[in-house]
Write a protein that holds these residues in place. Structure first.
Motif, PDB file in Angstrom:
ATOM      1  N   HIS A 139       0.885  -1.167   0.000  1.00 25.38           N
ATOM      2  CA  HIS A 139       0.000   0.000   0.000  1.00 25.38           C
ATOM      3  C   HIS A 139       0.923   1.218   0.000  1.00 25.38           C
ATOM      4  O   HIS A 139       1.522   1.546   1.019  1.00 25.38           O
ATOM      5  CB  HIS A 139      -0.874  -0.056   1.263  1.00 25.38           C
ATOM      6  N   ASN A 140       1.058   1.874  -1.134  1.00 26.52           N
ATOM      7  CA  ASN A 140       2.047   2.945  -1.252  1.00 26.52           C
ATOM      8  C   ASN A 140       1.513   4.288  -0.772  1.00 26.52           C
ATOM      9  O   ASN A 140       0.347   4.610  -0.983  1.00 26.52           O
ATOM     10  CB  ASN A 140       2.488   3.085  -2.718  1.00 26.52           C
ATOM     11  N   LEU A 141       2.396   5.086  -0.172  1.00 24.83           N
ATOM     12  CA  LEU A 141       2.044   6.469   0.167  1.00 24.83           C
ATOM     13  C   LEU A 141       2.284   7.383  -1.036  1.00 24.83           C
ATOM     14  O   LEU A 141       1.806   8.518  -1.067  1.00 24.83           O
ATOM     15  CB  LEU A 141       2.845   6.944   1.386  1.00 24.83           C
ATOM     16  N   VAL A 206      10.240  -1.488   0.561  1.00 24.61           N
ATOM     17  CA  VAL A 206       9.998  -0.116   0.108  1.00 24.61           C
ATOM     18  C   VAL A 206      10.204  -0.011  -1.405  1.00 24.61           C
ATOM     19  O   VAL A 206      11.337   0.091  -1.877  1.00 24.61           O
ATOM     20  CB  VAL A 206      10.936   0.887   0.846  1.00 24.61           C
ATOM     21  N   PRO A 207       9.112  -0.078  -2.169  1.00 27.68           N
ATOM     22  CA  PRO A 207       9.255   0.075  -3.621  1.00 27.68           C
ATOM     23  C   PRO A 207       9.468   1.533  -4.008  1.00 27.68           C
ATOM     24  O   PRO A 207       8.723   2.402  -3.570  1.00 27.68           O
ATOM     25  CB  PRO A 207       7.922  -0.443  -4.181  1.00 27.68           C
ATOM     26  N   ILE A 208      10.504   1.780  -4.804  1.00 25.85           N
ATOM     27  CA  ILE A 208      10.717   3.119  -5.357  1.00 25.85           C
ATOM     28  C   ILE A 208      10.439   3.030  -6.856  1.00 25.85           C
ATOM     29  O   ILE A 208      11.207   2.437  -7.612  1.00 25.85           O
ATOM     30  CB  ILE A 208      12.132   3.633  -5.048  1.00 25.85           C
ATOM     31  N   ASN A 209       9.280   3.562  -7.231  1.00 29.21           N
ATOM     32  CA  ASN A 209       8.861   3.552  -8.636  1.00 29.21           C
ATOM     33  C   ASN A 209       9.279   4.868  -9.281  1.00 29.21           C
ATOM     34  O   ASN A 209       9.256   5.913  -8.642  1.00 29.21           O
ATOM     35  CB  ASN A 209       7.335   3.468  -8.738  1.00 29.21           C
ATOM     36  N   THR A 210       9.658   4.829 -10.569  1.00 33.71           N
ATOM     37  CA  THR A 210       9.667   6.081 -11.328  1.00 33.71           C
ATOM     38  C   THR A 210       8.458   5.998 -12.250  1.00 33.71           C
ATOM     39  O   THR A 210       8.085   4.910 -12.708  1.00 33.71           O
ATOM     40  CB  THR A 210      10.975   6.284 -12.124  1.00 33.71           C
ATOM     41  N   ILE A 271      14.135  -6.202  -7.130  1.00 32.20           N
ATOM     42  CA  ILE A 271      13.628  -5.738  -8.442  1.00 32.20           C
ATOM     43  C   ILE A 271      12.332  -6.496  -8.756  1.00 32.20           C
ATOM     44  O   ILE A 271      12.052  -7.540  -8.150  1.00 32.20           O
ATOM     45  CB  ILE A 271      14.634  -5.996  -9.599  1.00 32.20           C
ATOM     46  N   PHE A 272      11.586  -5.966  -9.696  1.00 30.65           N
ATOM     47  CA  PHE A 272      10.487  -6.738 -10.277  1.00 30.65           C
ATOM     48  C   PHE A 272      11.050  -7.503 -11.463  1.00 30.65           C
ATOM     49  O   PHE A 272      11.673  -6.922 -12.354  1.00 30.65           O
ATOM     50  CB  PHE A 272       9.350  -5.827 -10.747  1.00 30.65           C
ATOM     51  N   LEU A 273      10.810  -8.801 -11.446  1.00 30.58           N
ATOM     52  CA  LEU A 273      11.339  -9.682 -12.483  1.00 30.58           C
ATOM     53  C   LEU A 273      10.200 -10.120 -13.399  1.00 30.58           C
ATOM     54  O   LEU A 273       9.122 -10.466 -12.917  1.00 30.58           O
ATOM     55  CB  LEU A 273      11.939 -10.912 -11.802  1.00 30.58           C
ATOM     56  N   ARG A 276       6.320  -8.191 -17.571  1.00 29.45           N
ATOM     57  CA  ARG A 276       5.228  -7.236 -17.334  1.00 29.45           C
ATOM     58  C   ARG A 276       5.206  -6.764 -15.895  1.00 29.45           C
ATOM     59  O   ARG A 276       5.493  -7.535 -14.975  1.00 29.45           O
ATOM     60  CB  ARG A 276       3.874  -7.899 -17.617  1.00 29.45           C
ATOM     61  N   LEU A 277       4.811  -5.499 -15.712  1.00 24.12           N
ATOM     62  CA  LEU A 277       4.480  -5.020 -14.372  1.00 24.12           C
ATOM     63  C   LEU A 277       2.996  -5.364 -14.184  1.00 24.12           C
ATOM     64  O   LEU A 277       2.653  -6.540 -14.222  1.00 24.12           O
ATOM     65  CB  LEU A 277       4.788  -3.527 -14.261  1.00 24.12           C
ATOM     66  N   LEU A 278       2.116  -4.372 -14.031  1.00 23.75           N
ATOM     67  CA  LEU A 278       0.687  -4.705 -13.985  1.00 23.75           C
ATOM     68  C   LEU A 278       0.096  -4.607 -15.389  1.00 23.75           C
ATOM     69  O   LEU A 278      -0.409  -5.593 -15.933  1.00 23.75           O
ATOM     70  CB  LEU A 278      -0.043  -3.771 -13.005  1.00 23.75           C
ATOM     71  N   THR A 279       0.215  -3.423 -15.999  1.00 26.73           N
ATOM     72  CA  THR A 279      -0.332  -3.253 -17.357  1.00 26.73           C
ATOM     73  C   THR A 279       0.730  -2.778 -18.335  1.00 26.73           C
ATOM     74  O   THR A 279       0.438  -2.611 -19.515  1.00 26.73           O
ATOM     75  CB  THR A 279      -1.487  -2.212 -17.358  1.00 26.73           C
ATOM     76  N   THR A 280       1.930  -2.510 -17.859  1.00 25.22           N
ATOM     77  CA  THR A 280       2.987  -1.972 -18.739  1.00 25.22           C
ATOM     78  C   THR A 280       4.176  -2.940 -18.768  1.00 25.22           C
ATOM     79  O   THR A 280       4.323  -3.768 -17.864  1.00 25.22           O
ATOM     80  CB  THR A 280       3.444  -0.578 -18.248  1.00 25.22           C
ATOM     81  N   PRO A 281       5.018  -2.826 -19.826  1.00 25.20           N
ATOM     82  CA  PRO A 281       6.150  -3.761 -19.931  1.00 25.20           C
ATOM     83  C   PRO A 281       7.246  -3.492 -18.910  1.00 25.20           C
ATOM     84  O   PRO A 281       7.401  -2.378 -18.414  1.00 25.20           O
ATOM     85  CB  PRO A 281       6.680  -3.523 -21.345  1.00 25.20           C
TER      86      PRO A 281
END
Ligand code: SAM
Ligand code: DTB
Ligand code: SF4
Length: 310
Positions: A139-141, A206-210, A271-273, A276-281
């Motif tokens: 659950h991200n802030l 702690v996921p750090i997304n760009t 990392i996410f391996l 696909r992520l959820l809807t994007t590559p």
């Protein structure tokens, strides 16, 4: 601390990382969107919001069999954690939630750490997830409290904090991070770091997304995040949360190997391996493993699957 000279900051972060964790180990988490699109929230970054036309169609909830097959494939490809995402504003009790609880059990039996991200939760729902075998709730802030109001208006920061409390109270581990590149200031990023680090206990993950700028969303034209801004954020997060797994999450497809190497040095260790992520590559797994090897890093060993088949 955030505004220190970049190399001093990275050096200190690398030191903290080596003192608190096995710095050669990188976690590989795999993502699956089990309920895609049609979400009633208006998060400005999100291709799954029903408020924007992004080409992402609303789909029904996947079946337990489909999810189990995807989890086994992810494990065979080297993942050790499997995260199920649903484009829900909040969890509602009923058959859909019951099915997600079954999915959690199936993923766990396949020998993967389990994580779900389903939107807002009540304390009893968090307890049911725990009883189903869930390890982590994501659950991200997303950003600092002031900037949050410009990104989402259908819920508030307090709602997020309340769900995080429910997750903690149930004894689940917390996965909570944010997104860079939405137009936030350095002070907003500092506020996010502060909100994350002041949680007691701190988030384990702690996921750090760009930002993945998706056409049709209000943030479609945002410029990419400067490489040194990402590195600074990773290093600061590592110093402030020495025991967390810090994940280089969405946006890795746009990052050079060199930048990823610097981020691993500064304390990123997840990392996410998968493609696909959820809807994007996402970045390609063979390339990821080749990079880990070049850097002298290794993926976490997944746990054993249960022998009783499900
Ligand atoms: N609906 C649930 C929620 O919002 O908590 C769970 C799914 S939601 C897609 C999970 C997270 O994905 C968001 O909190 C946000 O941090 C991240 N996310 C969504 N779209 C993104 C994008 N375009 N770029 C980067 N991160 C994104
Ligand atoms: C997180 O922090 N990032 C992931 C996961 N948690 C659920 C989601 C990234 C989504 C990127 C846009 C998409 O693929 O739809
Ligand atoms: Fe819905 Fe989550 Fe996307 Fe917001 S981030 S629109 S809550 S799926």
């Amino acid at each position: 601390m955030y505004h220190r000279g970049l190399l001093d900051l990275v050096f200190d972060a690398a030191r903290v990382h080596r003192a608190t964790q096995d710095a050669a180990e990188v976690q590989c988490a795999s993502l699956l969107s089990v309920k895609t699109g049609g979400c009633p929230e208006n998060c400005s970054y999100c291709p799954q919001s029903a408020h924007y036309s992004t080409g992402v169609e609303a789909e029904p909830l996947m079946t337990v069999g489909e999810v189990t097959a995807a989890a086994r494939t992810a494990k065979a490809n080297g993942a050790d954690r499997f995260c199920l995402g649903a484009a829900w504003r909040e969890v509602q009790d009923g058959p859909a939630f019951d099915r997600v609880l079954e999915m959690v059990g199936a993923v766990k039996r396949a020998g993967l750490e389990t994580c779900v991200t389903l939107g807002m939760l009540t304390p009893p729902q968090a307890a049911r997830l725990r009883d189903a075998g869930l390890d982590y709730y994501n659950h991200n802030l997303d950003t600092g409290p002031d900037f949050y109001r410009q990104i989402i208006t259908t819920r508030c920061y307090e709602d997020r904090l309340r769900t995080l409390d429910a997750v903690r109270e149930a004894g689940l581990k917390v996965c909570c991070g944010g997104i860079l590149g939405m137009g936030e200031s350095h002070d907003d990023r500092i506020d996010l770091l502060h909100e994350l680090a002041r949680q007691d206990p701190q988030p384990e993950s702690v996921p750090i997304n760009t930002l993945v700028a998706v056409a049709g969303t209000p943030l479609e034209d945002r410029p990419p995040v400067a490489w040194d801004d990402l590195l600074r954020m990773v290093a600061a997060a590592r110093i402030l949360m020495p025991h967390a797994r810090i994940r280089l999450s969405a946006g890795r497809l746009q990052m050079s190997d060199t930048l990823q190497a610097f981020c691993f040095l500064a304390g990123a260790n997840s990392i996410f391996l998968g493609d696909r992520l959820l809807t994007t590559p996402n970045a390609d797994a063979d390339g990821d493993f080749a990079l880990l090897e070049r850097l002298g890093l290794r993926a976490v060993e997944p746990r054993e699957a249960e022998t009783v088949s499900s």
